[in-house]
Design a protein around this motif. Structure first.
Motif, PDB file in Angstrom:
ATOM      1  N   LEU A  64       0.813  -1.213   0.000  1.00  0.00           N
ATOM      2  CA  LEU A  64       0.000   0.000   0.000  1.00  0.00           C
ATOM      3  C   LEU A  64       0.847   1.264   0.000  1.00  0.00           C
ATOM      4  CD1 LEU A  64      -2.835  -1.026   2.502  1.00  0.00           C
ATOM      5  CD2 LEU A  64      -2.883  -1.036  -0.007  1.00  0.00           C
ATOM      6  N   LYS A  65       2.109   1.164   0.402  1.00  0.00           N
ATOM      7  CA  LYS A  65       2.971   2.349   0.446  1.00  0.00           C
ATOM      8  C   LYS A  65       3.678   2.632  -0.875  1.00  0.00           C
ATOM      9  CE  LYS A  65       7.201   0.036   2.061  1.00  0.00           C
ATOM     10  NZ  LYS A  65       8.220  -0.035   3.136  1.00  0.00           N
ATOM     11  N   GLN A  66       3.472   1.798  -1.872  1.00  0.00           N
ATOM     12  CA  GLN A  66       4.157   1.982  -3.154  1.00  0.00           C
ATOM     13  C   GLN A  66       3.596   3.199  -3.893  1.00  0.00           C
ATOM     14  OE1 GLN A  66       6.839   0.204  -4.034  1.00  0.00           O
ATOM     15  NE2 GLN A  66       6.590  -0.890  -2.085  1.00  0.00           N
ATOM     16  N   PRO A  67       4.464   3.959  -4.597  1.00  0.00           N
ATOM     17  CA  PRO A  67       3.999   5.166  -5.310  1.00  0.00           C
ATOM     18  C   PRO A  67       3.094   4.832  -6.489  1.00  0.00           C
ATOM     19  CG  PRO A  67       6.317   4.706  -5.794  1.00  0.00           C
ATOM     20  CD  PRO A  67       5.921   3.774  -4.695  1.00  0.00           C
ATOM     21  N   ALA A  68       2.391   5.842  -6.979  1.00  0.00           N
ATOM     22  CA  ALA A  68       1.388   5.641  -8.030  1.00  0.00           C
ATOM     23  C   ALA A  68       2.000   5.126  -9.322  1.00  0.00           C
ATOM     24  CB  ALA A  68       0.635   6.951  -8.280  1.00  0.00           C
ATOM     25  N   PHE A  69       3.215   5.584  -9.674  1.00  0.00           N
ATOM     26  CA  PHE A  69       3.783   5.161 -10.962  1.00  0.00           C
ATOM     27  C   PHE A  69       4.123   3.675 -10.961  1.00  0.00           C
ATOM     28  CE2 PHE A  69       7.728   5.843  -8.666  1.00  0.00           C
ATOM     29  CZ  PHE A  69       8.614   4.930  -9.220  1.00  0.00           C
ATOM     30  N   ILE A  70       4.389   3.088  -9.797  1.00  0.00           N
ATOM     31  CA  ILE A  70       4.627   1.649  -9.700  1.00  0.00           C
ATOM     32  C   ILE A  70       3.345   0.890 -10.023  1.00  0.00           C
ATOM     33  CG2 ILE A  70       5.206  -0.250  -8.139  1.00  0.00           C
ATOM     34  CD1 ILE A  70       7.641   1.335  -8.861  1.00  0.00           C
ATOM     35  N   TRP A  71       2.237   1.353  -9.450  1.00  0.00           N
ATOM     36  CA  TRP A  71       0.943   0.724  -9.722  1.00  0.00           C
ATOM     37  C   TRP A  71       0.575   0.836 -11.206  1.00  0.00           C
ATOM     38  CZ3 TRP A  71      -2.391  -1.568  -6.035  1.00  0.00           C
ATOM     39  CH2 TRP A  71      -1.958  -1.489  -4.699  1.00  0.00           C
ATOM     40  N   LEU A  72       0.814   2.007 -11.786  1.00  0.00           N
ATOM     41  CA  LEU A  72       0.471   2.227 -13.189  1.00  0.00           C
ATOM     42  C   LEU A  72       1.320   1.354 -14.108  1.00  0.00           C
ATOM     43  CD1 LEU A  72      -1.135   3.774 -15.304  1.00  0.00           C
ATOM     44  CD2 LEU A  72       0.606   5.563 -15.229  1.00  0.00           C
ATOM     45  N   ALA A  73       2.623   1.274 -13.831  1.00  0.00           N
ATOM     46  CA  ALA A  73       3.515   0.461 -14.658  1.00  0.00           C
ATOM     47  C   ALA A  73       3.141  -1.013 -14.590  1.00  0.00           C
ATOM     48  CB  ALA A  73       4.964   0.667 -14.212  1.00  0.00           C
ATOM     49  N   GLY A  74       2.826  -1.490 -13.392  1.00  0.00           N
ATOM     50  CA  GLY A  74       2.450  -2.888 -13.245  1.00  0.00           C
ATOM     51  C   GLY A  74       1.123  -3.219 -13.906  1.00  0.00           C
ATOM     52  N   LEU A  75       0.159  -2.319 -13.750  1.00  0.00           N
ATOM     53  CA  LEU A  75      -1.147  -2.529 -14.371  1.00  0.00           C
ATOM     54  C   LEU A  75      -1.021  -2.582 -15.886  1.00  0.00           C
ATOM     55  CD1 LEU A  75      -4.233  -2.720 -13.936  1.00  0.00           C
ATOM     56  CD2 LEU A  75      -4.308  -0.228 -14.132  1.00  0.00           C
ATOM     57  N   THR A  76      -0.181  -1.711 -16.439  1.00  0.00           N
ATOM     58  CA  THR A  76       0.021  -1.686 -17.893  1.00  0.00           C
ATOM     59  C   THR A  76       0.817  -2.895 -18.369  1.00  0.00           C
ATOM     60  OG1 THR A  76       0.012   0.730 -17.871  1.00  0.00           O
ATOM     61  CG2 THR A  76       0.940  -0.344 -19.813  1.00  0.00           C
ATOM     62  N   GLY A  77       1.916  -3.179 -17.693  1.00  0.00           N
ATOM     63  CA  GLY A  77       2.810  -4.241 -18.146  1.00  0.00           C
ATOM     64  C   GLY A  77       2.249  -5.629 -17.990  1.00  0.00           C
ATOM     65  N   ILE A  78       1.462  -5.859 -16.956  1.00  0.00           N
ATOM     66  CA  ILE A  78       0.948  -7.212 -16.698  1.00  0.00           C
ATOM     67  C   ILE A  78      -0.470  -7.382 -17.232  1.00  0.00           C
ATOM     68  CG2 ILE A  78       0.243  -8.796 -14.871  1.00  0.00           C
ATOM     69  CD1 ILE A  78       2.644  -7.996 -13.300  1.00  0.00           C
ATOM     70  N   CYS A  79      -1.392  -6.557 -16.769  1.00  0.00           N
ATOM     71  CA  CYS A  79      -2.792  -6.757 -17.134  1.00  0.00           C
ATOM     72  C   CYS A  79      -3.052  -6.453 -18.607  1.00  0.00           C
ATOM     73  CB  CYS A  79      -3.686  -5.895 -16.244  1.00  0.00           C
ATOM     74  SG  CYS A  79      -3.552  -6.313 -14.495  1.00  0.00           S
ATOM     75  N   LEU A  80      -2.503  -5.348 -19.107  1.00  0.00           N
ATOM     76  CA  LEU A  80      -2.736  -4.996 -20.504  1.00  0.00           C
ATOM     77  C   LEU A  80      -2.032  -5.972 -21.447  1.00  0.00           C
ATOM     78  CD1 LEU A  80      -4.168  -3.035 -22.325  1.00  0.00           C
ATOM     79  CD2 LEU A  80      -2.178  -1.520 -22.227  1.00  0.00           C
ATOM     80  N   SER A  81      -0.857  -6.458 -21.063  1.00  0.00           N
ATOM     81  CA  SER A  81      -0.165  -7.436 -21.909  1.00  0.00           C
ATOM     82  C   SER A  81      -0.921  -8.763 -21.932  1.00  0.00           C
ATOM     83  CB  SER A  81       1.268  -7.648 -21.416  1.00  0.00           C
ATOM     84  OG  SER A  81       1.296  -8.245 -20.139  1.00  0.00           O
ATOM     85  N   ASP A  82      -1.496  -9.162 -20.791  1.00  0.00           N
ATOM     86  CA  ASP A  82      -2.321 -10.371 -20.762  1.00  0.00           C
ATOM     87  C   ASP A  82      -3.554 -10.215 -21.640  1.00  0.00           C
ATOM     88  OD1 ASP A  82      -0.903 -12.148 -19.315  1.00  0.00           O
ATOM     89  OD2 ASP A  82      -2.323 -12.300 -17.647  1.00  0.00           O
ATOM     90  N   PHE A  83      -4.177  -9.043 -21.569  1.00  0.00           N
ATOM     91  CA  PHE A  83      -5.340  -8.779 -22.416  1.00  0.00           C
ATOM     92  C   PHE A  83      -4.980  -8.901 -23.888  1.00  0.00           C
ATOM     93  CE2 PHE A  83      -7.360  -5.538 -25.095  1.00  0.00           C
ATOM     94  CZ  PHE A  83      -8.668  -5.999 -25.084  1.00  0.00           C
ATOM     95  N   ALA A  84      -3.843  -8.321 -24.278  1.00  0.00           N
ATOM     96  CA  ALA A  84      -3.414  -8.377 -25.677  1.00  0.00           C
ATOM     97  C   ALA A  84      -3.179  -9.815 -26.111  1.00  0.00           C
ATOM     98  CB  ALA A  84      -2.149  -7.540 -25.874  1.00  0.00           C
ATOM     99  N   TYR A  85      -2.578 -10.616 -25.244  1.00  0.00           N
ATOM    100  CA  TYR A  85      -2.292 -12.019 -25.565  1.00  0.00           C
ATOM    101  C   TYR A  85      -3.574 -12.832 -25.743  1.00  0.00           C
ATOM    102  CZ  TYR A  85      -0.863 -16.860 -24.818  1.00  0.00           C
ATOM    103  OH  TYR A  85      -0.697 -18.213 -24.936  1.00  0.00           O
ATOM    104  N   ILE A  86      -4.459 -12.748 -24.752  1.00  0.00           N
ATOM    105  CA  ILE A  86      -5.674 -13.562 -24.789  1.00  0.00           C
ATOM    106  C   ILE A  86      -6.629 -13.063 -25.868  1.00  0.00           C
ATOM    107  CG2 ILE A  86      -7.667 -14.340 -23.454  1.00  0.00           C
ATOM    108  CD1 ILE A  86      -5.968 -14.164 -20.957  1.00  0.00           C
ATOM    109  N   TYR A  87      -6.743 -11.760 -26.021  1.00  0.00           N
ATOM    110  CA  TYR A  87      -7.621 -11.212 -27.050  1.00  0.00           C
ATOM    111  C   TYR A  87      -7.079 -11.507 -28.442  1.00  0.00           C
ATOM    112  CZ  TYR A  87     -11.272  -8.044 -28.706  1.00  0.00           C
ATOM    113  OH  TYR A  87     -12.387  -7.513 -29.304  1.00  0.00           O
ATOM    114  N   GLY A  88      -5.747 -11.507 -28.583  1.00  0.00           N
ATOM    115  CA  GLY A  88      -5.146 -11.855 -29.868  1.00  0.00           C
ATOM    116  C   GLY A  88      -5.470 -13.267 -30.284  1.00  0.00           C
TER     117      GLY A  88
END
Length: 314
Positions: A64-88
């Protein structure tokens, strides 16, 4: 860093590769469900596993103490990449999507080499080019066999987009080593909420069969949960170049599973493309000394062949 720590972290990364070998087969079984519904189940399963672990250890403050850019980078790198893979996989054969998506080992090597105290060497460039050549062989075969298929093209682009995101996130994770691996589950928790909202907005709920539901949960716990955290730790503290080299061994095994279970035919283009990409990752993962030795052996063999050729008559 102590050699024992590096070896331990590398072995943990290898555990992630073993789990991801089975993932394409699991994903192929849930393709009948809406994409955002599947992703919501997968991401929530990963989050639930991590939440139980944090609660047991009373360690919620570490994430919970992690800065916002860490959350944003992880959400983009993991969740969005998974979406691209499965949707592809909805627009192109799963084996093709899997191969294109797994250009990310080349990208991990390339991106990581740009970090401080890392070196960008010629073998990294050669390895990436061989991987791209393998993708060209694959796409060219599909175009010449069935004509230009726009749906396949969308699948290829999504898979490539996912590869870039995941490759970039892996390098990002190596740079920010102090970020706890439990953040993976937090990223997936946010991803589950977003996918649930998108599912309710754009899709109609389809009740999954017992098999589909259980496989989605298993994929979330293993591929998006345990494997992601093992890989995150391996990339941060292990031999990232060795892990990237071995990745395509896991991809060949994954292709063999798809063929074995009748999900994909075994074609020469698929074999050649996978072989080229595997050689590319192998070369990109070599150290400079080994690469020079390989080039020296190749030059010696070439000069020996030329010296043994008969002279042309004048």
């Amino acid at each position: 860093m102590h050699d024992l720590t590096v070896k331990r972290a590398t072995y943990m990364g290898l555990g992630a590769l073993i789990m991801w070998t089975v993932e394409p087969l699991l994903i192929s079984e849930v393709n009948g469900l809406p994409i955002f519904e599947v992703l919501a189940i997968i991401f929530f399963s990963s989050f639930a596993l991590t939440a139980l672990r944090l609660t047991k250890r009373r360690a919620w403050h570490t994430v919970l103490k992690q800065p916002a850019f860490i959350w944003l980078a992880g959400l983009t790198g993991i969740c969005l990449s998974d979406f691209a893979y499965i949707y592809g996989a909805q627009y192109a054969p799963i084996a093709h999507v899997d191969l294109i998506d797994y250009l990310w080992p080349c990208l991990v090597v390339a991106f990581t080499s740009m970090l401080p105290k890392e070196r960008f060497t010629p073998q990294h460039i050669i390895g990436a080019l061989l991987g791209l050549l393998g993708i060209y062989v694959l796409v060219h075969h599909e175009i010449s066999l069935n004509g230009f298929n726009f749906n396949y093209f969308i699948g290829y682009l999504l898979a490539l987009f996912g590869a870039v995101l995941w490759g970039g996130y892996s390098a990002f994770s190596r740079y920010f080593k102090k970020v706890p691996t439990e953040m993976i589950g937090m990223y997936c928790g946010l991803g589950a909420l977003l996918c649930l909202g998108l599912h309710l907005k754009f899709e109609t709920f389809v009740t999954p069969t017992w098999t589909q539901g259980s496989l989605a949960v298993v994929t979330g716990i293993s591929g998006a949960g345990i494997a992601y955290q093992l890989w995150d730790y391996g990339v941060k503290y292990g031999d990232v170049y060795l892990l990237s080299t071995i990745t395509y061994v896991a991809r060949i095994a994954a292709m063999a599973l798809l063929v074995m279970f009748g999900k994909e035919p075994l074609t020469w283009s698929l074999v050649i493309a996978c072989s080229l990409a595997s050689i590319g990752v192998f070369i990109s993962g070599m150290d400079t000394k080994s690469f020079k030795q390989l080039c020296g052996r190749f030059s010696f063999m070439r000069s020996s062949q030329l010296s043994t050729q008969p002279e042309m008559p004048v």
